[in-house]
Design a protein around this motif. Structure first.
Motif, PDB file in Angstrom:
ATOM      1  N   TYR A 163       2.213   5.589  -2.820  1.00 63.95           N
ATOM      2  CA  TYR A 163       2.684   6.961  -2.609  1.00 63.95           C
ATOM      3  C   TYR A 163       3.823   7.304  -3.575  1.00 63.95           C
ATOM      4  CZ  TYR A 163      -0.009   6.801   1.709  1.00 63.95           C
ATOM      5  OH  TYR A 163      -1.022   6.682   2.629  1.00 63.95           O
ATOM      6  N   LEU A 164       4.492   6.313  -4.085  1.00 65.31           N
ATOM      7  CA  LEU A 164       5.554   6.519  -5.072  1.00 65.31           C
ATOM      8  C   LEU A 164       5.017   6.361  -6.496  1.00 65.31           C
ATOM      9  CD1 LEU A 164       8.574   6.850  -5.803  1.00 65.31           C
ATOM     10  CD2 LEU A 164       8.719   4.360  -5.700  1.00 65.31           C
ATOM     11  N   MET A 224       0.814  -1.193   0.000  1.00 66.87           N
ATOM     12  CA  MET A 224       0.000   0.000   0.000  1.00 66.87           C
ATOM     13  C   MET A 224       0.861   1.262   0.000  1.00 66.87           C
ATOM     14  SD  MET A 224      -3.114   0.870   0.055  1.00 66.87           S
ATOM     15  CE  MET A 224      -4.071   2.301   0.330  1.00 66.87           C
ATOM     16  N   GLU A 225       1.985   1.190   0.673  1.00 68.58           N
ATOM     17  CA  GLU A 225       2.857   2.362   0.739  1.00 68.58           C
ATOM     18  C   GLU A 225       3.513   2.665  -0.607  1.00 68.58           C
ATOM     19  OE1 GLU A 225       5.489   1.281   3.805  1.00 68.58           O
ATOM     20  OE2 GLU A 225       4.013   1.538   5.398  1.00 68.58           O
ATOM     21  N   ILE A 226       3.607   1.662  -1.477  1.00 68.05           N
ATOM     22  CA  ILE A 226       4.220   1.869  -2.785  1.00 68.05           C
ATOM     23  C   ILE A 226       3.372   2.807  -3.639  1.00 68.05           C
ATOM     24  CG2 ILE A 226       3.152  -0.103  -3.920  1.00 68.05           C
ATOM     25  CD1 ILE A 226       6.775   0.968  -4.349  1.00 68.05           C
TER      26      ILE A 226
END
Length: 68
Positions: free
Chosen positions: A5-6, A1-3
């Motif tokens: 943001y990239l 999920m944090e990917i």
């Protein structure tokens, strides 16, 4: 999920670059003549690749003399 943001900003940047490249190519005239190069390759060149001196052209027998 944090990917995400990239990846989302990266995708937006790539889309902006692609849109800019398209607009630049349209403004610079890349798409003005789409059929010209296709027709130009089919046209015959009547000029010989290696030009001969004018004397040799005059000394050539005509086609009628070859038919005899």
């Amino acid at each position: 999920m944090e990917i995400l943001y990239l990846l989302i900003p990266l995708a937006v940047i790539i889309m902006i670059v692609a849109a800019w490249a398209f607009v630049w190519s349209v403004k610079s005239g890349q798409f003005d003549d789409l059929e010209g190069p296709a027709h130009r390759i089919l046209m015959d060149d009547d000029d010989p690749r290696i030009p001969r001196p004018p004397q040799e052209r005059l000394d050539e027998p005509s086609l009628k003399e070859h038919d005899r």
